[in-house]
Scaffold this motif. Structure first.
Motif, short mmCIF file in Angstrom:
data_model
loop_
_atom_site.label_atom_id
_atom_site.label_comp_id
_atom_site.label_asym_id
_atom_site.label_seq_id
_atom_site.Cartn_x
_atom_site.Cartn_y
_atom_site.Cartn_z
N GLU A 17 0.82 -1.21 0.00
CA GLU A 17 0.00 0.00 0.00
C GLU A 17 0.85 1.26 0.00
OE1 GLU A 17 -3.81 1.81 2.47
OE2 GLU A 17 -2.98 -0.14 3.00
N ASP A 18 2.02 1.20 0.64
CA ASP A 18 2.91 2.36 0.72
C ASP A 18 3.96 2.38 -0.37
OD1 ASP A 18 1.57 3.30 3.00
OD2 ASP A 18 2.81 2.04 4.30
N ASP A 19 3.93 1.41 -1.26
CA ASP A 19 4.89 1.31 -2.36
C ASP A 19 4.27 0.40 -3.41
OD1 ASP A 19 7.16 1.41 -3.93
OD2 ASP A 19 8.28 -0.03 -2.72
N CYS A 20 3.47 0.99 -4.29
CA CYS A 20 2.63 0.21 -5.21
C CYS A 20 2.94 0.54 -6.66
CB CYS A 20 1.16 0.49 -4.90
SG CYS A 20 0.01 -0.48 -5.88
N TRP A 21 3.59 -0.41 -7.33
CA TRP A 21 3.85 -0.28 -8.76
C TRP A 21 3.02 -1.34 -9.48
CZ3 TRP A 21 9.79 0.22 -9.95
CH2 TRP A 21 10.32 1.31 -9.27
N ILE A 22 2.58 -0.99 -10.68
CA ILE A 22 1.87 -1.96 -11.53
C ILE A 22 2.40 -1.84 -12.95
CG2 ILE A 22 -0.25 -2.02 -10.14
CD1 ILE A 22 -1.52 -0.15 -12.28
N THR A 32 1.30 4.52 -6.14
CA THR A 32 1.24 4.61 -4.68
C THR A 32 0.34 5.75 -4.21
OG1 THR A 32 3.51 3.76 -4.58
CG2 THR A 32 2.63 4.78 -2.58
N LYS A 33 0.48 6.91 -4.81
CA LYS A 33 -0.30 8.08 -4.39
C LYS A 33 -1.76 7.99 -4.83
CE LYS A 33 3.63 11.18 -4.27
NZ LYS A 33 4.26 12.38 -4.82
N PHE A 34 -2.08 7.03 -5.70
CA PHE A 34 -3.44 6.90 -6.22
C PHE A 34 -4.22 5.77 -5.55
CE2 PHE A 34 -6.47 5.57 -9.63
CZ PHE A 34 -7.21 6.74 -9.67
N VAL A 35 -3.54 4.93 -4.79
CA VAL A 35 -4.19 3.75 -4.20
C VAL A 35 -5.47 4.13 -3.45
CG1 VAL A 35 -3.96 1.94 -2.46
CG2 VAL A 35 -2.12 2.33 -4.08
N GLY A 41 -11.85 1.53 -5.25
CA GLY A 41 -11.30 1.17 -3.95
C GLY A 41 -9.86 0.72 -4.05
N PRO A 42 -9.13 0.80 -2.95
CA PRO A 42 -7.71 0.45 -2.96
C PRO A 42 -7.45 -1.04 -3.20
CG PRO A 42 -8.43 0.93 -0.72
CD PRO A 42 -9.56 1.28 -1.64
N LYS A 72 0.14 9.95 -15.89
CA LYS A 72 0.79 10.78 -14.87
C LYS A 72 1.65 9.96 -13.92
CE LYS A 72 -3.04 14.05 -14.73
NZ LYS A 72 -4.09 14.62 -13.88
N PHE A 73 1.37 8.67 -13.82
CA PHE A 73 2.07 7.81 -12.89
C PHE A 73 3.15 6.96 -13.56
CE2 PHE A 73 -2.21 8.57 -11.17
CZ PHE A 73 -1.87 9.15 -9.96
N LYS A 74 3.35 7.13 -14.86
CA LYS A 74 4.33 6.34 -15.60
C LYS A 74 5.74 6.67 -15.13
CE LYS A 74 6.03 5.58 -20.26
NZ LYS A 74 5.90 6.04 -21.65
N ILE A 75 6.51 5.63 -14.80
CA ILE A 75 7.89 5.83 -14.36
C ILE A 75 8.89 5.12 -15.25
CG2 ILE A 75 7.31 6.32 -11.95
CD1 ILE A 75 8.14 3.39 -11.34
N GLY A 76 8.41 4.28 -16.15
CA GLY A 76 9.33 3.58 -17.03
C GLY A 76 8.62 2.52 -17.84
N SER A 77 9.42 1.61 -18.38
CA SER A 77 8.87 0.54 -19.21
C SER A 77 9.58 -0.77 -18.93
CB SER A 77 8.97 0.91 -20.68
OG SER A 77 10.32 1.10 -21.05
N LEU A 78 9.03 -1.83 -19.48
CA LEU A 78 9.64 -3.15 -19.36
C LEU A 78 10.74 -3.29 -20.39
CD1 LEU A 78 6.44 -5.39 -19.10
CD2 LEU A 78 8.00 -4.77 -17.24
N PRO A 79 11.75 -4.12 -20.12
CA PRO A 79 12.76 -4.39 -21.13
C PRO A 79 12.13 -5.13 -22.31
CG PRO A 79 13.17 -5.69 -19.14
CD PRO A 79 11.99 -4.82 -18.86
#
Length: 103
Positions: A17-22, A32-35, A41-42, A72-79
């Protein structure tokens, strides 16, 4: 930071819940900030925390607005070698779009 590459193994370490990547499509999102703000619901996001949420995200038929919000939540991509073989456009054509009714 959206040029960063994250393996599925790295994403799997962000599963709380405090560190949520998908993963959705070939991209990695830190939601994480959107959960606690997710309209469904979370629990829904936490079910896929640290994993691939592509099928779940697409099966709901999220609106274009939701898709834009996700970026807005994109931080990267898969190899390249961990990317599934699918066409993103197929999913986008199924997006539900709400347009105001003209009177």
């Amino acid at each position: 930071m959206s040029d960063a590459i994250f393996t599925r193994s790295e994403v799997s370490m962000h599963c709380g819940e405090d560190d949520c990547w998908i993963i959705v499509g070939n991209y990695v999102y830190d939601v994480t900030k959107f959960v606690d703000l997710h309209p469904g619901g979370p629990e829904i996001l936490l079910e896929f925390a640290g994993g691939d949420a592509t099928d779940a995200f697409e099966s709901v038929g999220h609106s274009m607005c939701a898709r834009m919000m996700l970026t807005k939540f994109k931080i990267g991509s898969l190899p390249e070698d961990e990317r599934p073989d699918f066409v993103q456009a197929e999913y986008i054509t199924h997006a539900k779009i709400s347009l105001p009714m003209a009177h």
